[in-house]
Design a protein around this motif. Structure first.
Motif, PDB file in Angstrom:
ATOM      1  N   GLU A  27       0.830  -1.222   0.000  1.00  7.47           N
ATOM      2  CA  GLU A  27       0.000   0.000   0.000  1.00  7.47           C
ATOM      3  C   GLU A  27       0.860   1.266   0.000  1.00  7.47           C
ATOM      4  O   GLU A  27       1.794   1.369   0.796  1.00  7.47           O
ATOM      5  N   SER A  28       0.565   2.188  -0.932  1.00  8.53           N
ATOM      6  CA  SER A  28       1.181   3.537  -0.966  1.00  8.53           C
ATOM      7  C   SER A  28       2.659   3.584  -1.346  1.00  8.53           C
ATOM      8  O   SER A  28       3.234   4.652  -1.401  1.00  8.53           O
ATOM      9  N   ILE A  29       3.300   2.439  -1.595  1.00 10.25           N
ATOM     10  CA  ILE A  29       4.744   2.454  -1.889  1.00 10.25           C
ATOM     11  C   ILE A  29       5.011   3.073  -3.261  1.00 10.25           C
ATOM     12  O   ILE A  29       5.928   3.866  -3.413  1.00 10.25           O
ATOM     13  N   PRO A  83      -3.698  13.945  -3.938  1.00 14.18           N
ATOM     14  CA  PRO A  83      -2.233  13.957  -4.059  1.00 14.18           C
ATOM     15  C   PRO A  83      -1.726  12.786  -4.907  1.00 14.18           C
ATOM     16  O   PRO A  83      -2.493  11.889  -5.264  1.00 14.18           O
ATOM     17  N   GLY A  84      -0.439  12.832  -5.241  1.00 16.82           N
ATOM     18  CA  GLY A  84       0.181  11.686  -5.900  1.00 16.82           C
ATOM     19  C   GLY A  84       0.379  11.862  -7.389  1.00 16.82           C
ATOM     20  O   GLY A  84       0.562  10.864  -8.096  1.00 16.82           O
ATOM     21  N   ASP A 112      12.342   8.523  -9.245  1.00  9.99           N
ATOM     22  CA  ASP A 112      11.656   8.491  -7.956  1.00  9.99           C
ATOM     23  C   ASP A 112      11.005   7.116  -7.769  1.00  9.99           C
ATOM     24  O   ASP A 112      10.191   6.695  -8.583  1.00  9.99           O
ATOM     25  N   GLU A 113      11.373   6.419  -6.682  1.00 11.46           N
ATOM     26  CA  GLU A 113      10.889   5.051  -6.477  1.00 11.46           C
ATOM     27  C   GLU A 113       9.410   4.970  -6.130  1.00 11.46           C
ATOM     28  O   GLU A 113       8.833   3.883  -6.100  1.00 11.46           O
ATOM     29  N   CYS A 114       8.797   6.134  -5.873  1.00 10.52           N
ATOM     30  CA  CYS A 114       7.356   6.140  -5.575  1.00 10.52           C
ATOM     31  C   CYS A 114       6.499   6.082  -6.838  1.00 10.52           C
ATOM     32  O   CYS A 114       5.276   5.949  -6.756  1.00 10.52           O
ATOM     33  N   LYS A 147      11.285  -0.638 -15.484  1.00  9.42           N
ATOM     34  CA  LYS A 147      11.017  -0.472 -14.051  1.00  9.42           C
ATOM     35  C   LYS A 147       9.656  -1.026 -13.637  1.00  9.42           C
ATOM     36  O   LYS A 147       9.202  -0.765 -12.517  1.00  9.42           O
ATOM     37  N   ASN A 148       8.994  -1.754 -14.541  1.00  9.63           N
ATOM     38  CA  ASN A 148       7.626  -2.223 -14.282  1.00  9.63           C
ATOM     39  C   ASN A 148       6.705  -1.083 -13.836  1.00  9.63           C
ATOM     40  O   ASN A 148       5.850  -1.240 -12.961  1.00  9.63           O
ATOM     41  N   ILE A 149       6.897   0.069 -14.458  1.00 11.15           N
ATOM     42  CA  ILE A 149       5.991   1.203 -14.242  1.00 11.15           C
ATOM     43  C   ILE A 149       4.897   1.091 -15.309  1.00 11.15           C
ATOM     44  O   ILE A 149       5.196   0.882 -16.482  1.00 11.15           O
ATOM     45  N   LEU A 150       3.631   1.220 -14.882  1.00 15.13           N
ATOM     46  CA  LEU A 150       2.528   1.047 -15.834  1.00 15.13           C
ATOM     47  C   LEU A 150       2.425   2.238 -16.777  1.00 15.13           C
ATOM     48  O   LEU A 150       2.600   3.381 -16.369  1.00 15.13           O
TER      49      LEU A 150
END
Ligand code: PLP
Length: 388
Positions: free
Chosen positions: A123-125, A161-162, A180-182, A215-218
Motif C-alpha cells: 500500500e502507498s509504496i 495527491p500523488g 523516484d521510487e514512488c 522499471k515495471n511502471i505502468l
C-alpha cells in the motif's frame, strides 16, 4: 421562448457558450433554431464520429431502448459483453470497465494502476503517477490533479495527491521523474488535445515506454479524444509502436451518448475484483448498443478517408495567408492563426462554419465522415476569415 435567456438564468454558468441554439443536424451539417445552416468542424468535441443523426447508430440505440434501456450492473447483459469483446479483440487488451465519461475512464485507470502497485509492492509504496505538462485528463478532483495545467489547480483544494507533471517531449525530464521510487505509472495523451493539439514525438513516446518497461511502471494512454479513428488509426498509440498497459477512451465511441471505457492489459487482468470499482449507469445498454455499432464501423476504409482528408487540409492551409502552423494528426488538428482565435471563431460562425479552439489555436475535430466537398467549402470560408 428565449432559450439563451432561459439557459443563462437556470443552467450553471460553467460554459462560455457560443450564442446560437443548435436545433438539429445530419452528418457534418447543423441547423440552429432560426434555420441557419452550419458546416460543423467540431462534431460535439470529437463525439459524433459519423456525424449527427447517423442512421445505424440511431437504430442500434432505439432497438435497444425498445427492449430495455437499463438494468444495473447486478445482471449480465448482451450489449455490454459484446462491446467489451470487440474492444479487447481490436486492441489486444484483456478486460474493460465501463463508466460514463472520459474522466470516469481515467478515474478507473488511476484506481487500477494504484491497486496493481499496491498488490505488487504494498500500500502507498508506488502510488505516484507521472503525467505531462499541458495535458488534460478530466474535471473530477482526481483527474484535475492528473491534468498538468496550473490554471486547473485552483479554487477546489485539497486536490488528490500523488501526481507529478513533467514537460512533454523532454526525455531527460521524464528519466529524472521516473528515478523516484514512488512512481507506479505514467499517463500520457499521444496528441494533447485541450493543451493545444500538440503531438508527442516518437522518440519521447518510445523512450518513455522503454523506461516504464524496465522499471515495471505502468503506461496509461489517454485516448479519450485521440481514439476511435480520430487520428487515422483506431487508437493513436498504434502509430507510435508501443503497447500500453491501460488505455482509456470515451468521446467518439459514444456516438452521441455518454460512455467511458477503461481497457486493462495483461498485467492488470486480475487487478480489479468484485467490489473494487463500480458505476450505476456504467455500461448502460443503450450506450453500449450504440457504441458497438460505432466501433464495428471504424474500419480501414474509414481510416484511409481520415488520412486523405488530413492531407487535403494540410494542402489547403499550409502557407495560406494568416495561418502560422498546423499541428496534430488525422482529423484532430490545431491551426495557429495570426488573428486572435476567438475573433476567428466568431467570424466563422457568422459565415456558417463552426470551429473549436484549443489554447490560442483554432481546433478542427470534424466528423470522420465529413465529405471532401463539405470540407473544401469549410476551408474556403476559413481561409477567407483568417487571411491578413
Ligand atoms: C475530453 C477529455 C477527457 C474528459 O472527458 P469527459 O468525457 O469530458 O469527462 C479526458 N481526457 C482527454 C484527453 C480528453 O480530451
Amino acid at each position: 421562448m428565449d432559450v439563451m435567456k432561459l439557459d443563462n438564468t437556470y443552467v450553471a454558468n460553467t460554459y462560455a457558450r457560443t450564442p446560437i441554439v443548435i436545433d438539429h443536424g445530419k452528418g457534418a451539417i447543423l441547423y440552429d433554431n432560426n434555420g441557419k445552416k452550419y458546416i460543423d468542424l467540431g462534431s460535439g468535441i470529437a463525439v459524433n464520429v459519423f456525424g449527427a443523426g447517423d442512421g445505424e447508430w440511431v437504430s442500434a440505440v432505439t432497438d435497444q431502448l425498445d427492449k430495455i434501456a437499463h438494468t444495473s450492473n447486478l445482471y449480465y447483459t448482451e450489449p455490454q459483453a459484446k462491446l467489451a469483446q470487440l474492444l479487447c479483440e481490436k486492441s489486444g487488451m484483456r478486460k474493460v470497465f465501463f463508466g460514463n465519461s472520459g474522466a470516469e475512464a481515467n478515474e478507473c485507470a488511476i484506481k487500477a494502476a494504484r491497486k496493481y502497485n499496491s498488490d505488487q509492492y504494498g500500500e502507498s509504496i508506488r502510488s505516484t503517477i507521472v503525467t505531462l505538462e499541458q495535458s488534460f485528463h478530466g474535471r473530477t478532483l482526481t483527474t484535475i490533479s492528473a491534468t498538468g495545467q496550473d490554471s486547473f489547480h485552483k479554487h477546489f483544494h485539497p486536490f488528490t495527491p500523488g501526481f507529478v507533471h513533467t514537460p512533454a517531449n523532454d526525455v531527460q525530464a521524464m528519466k529524472l521523474a521516473l528515478k523516484d521510487e514512488c512512481v507506479g505509472a505514467v499517463m500520457i495523451e499521444m496528441v494533447q488535445g485541450e493543451g493545444g493539439v500538440v503531438s508527442l514525438t516518437h522518440e519521447f513516446v518510445q523512450q518513455t515506454a522503454n523506461l516504464c518497461h524496465q522499471k515495471n511502471i505502468l503506461l496509461i494512454v489517454d485516448e479519450v479524444q485521440t481514439g476511435n479513428g480520430r487520428t487515422g488509426t483506431l487508437y493513436a498509440y498504434e502509430q507510435f509502436g508501443i503497447t500500453p498497459d491501460i488505455v482509456t477512451t470515451a468521446k467518439g465511441i459514444g456516438g452521441g451518448l455518454p460512455i467511458g471505457c477503461c481497457l486493462l492489459g495483461e498485467k492488470l487482468e486480475h487487478t480489479l475484483g468484485a467490489g473494487t470499482h463500480g458505476s450505476t449507469f456504467g455500461g448502460n445498454l443503450a450506450c453500449c448498443a450504440g457504441a458497438l455499432s460505432i466501433l464495428k464501423r471504424i474500419d480501414q476504409d474509414l481510416l484511409d478517408g481520415v488520412k486523405k482528408k488530413y492531407e487535403l487540409i494540410l494542402r489547403e492551409l499550409q502557407g495560406a495567408s494568416g495561418v502560422k502552423s498546423v499541428t496534430g494528426l488525422g482529423l484532430m488538428l490545431g491551426i495557429e492563426v495570426e488573428k486572435p482565435a476567438n475573433e476567428v471563431l466568431a467570424a466563422c460562425r457568422e459565415k456558417g462554419l463552426l470551429v473549436l479552439t484549443a489554447k490560442h489555436k483554432i481546433r478542427f475535430l470534424p466528423a470522420l465522415t465529413i465529405t471532401e466537398e463539405e470540407l473544401m467549402e469549410a476551408l474556403t470560408i476559413f481561409k477567407e476569415v483568417v487571411k491578413v
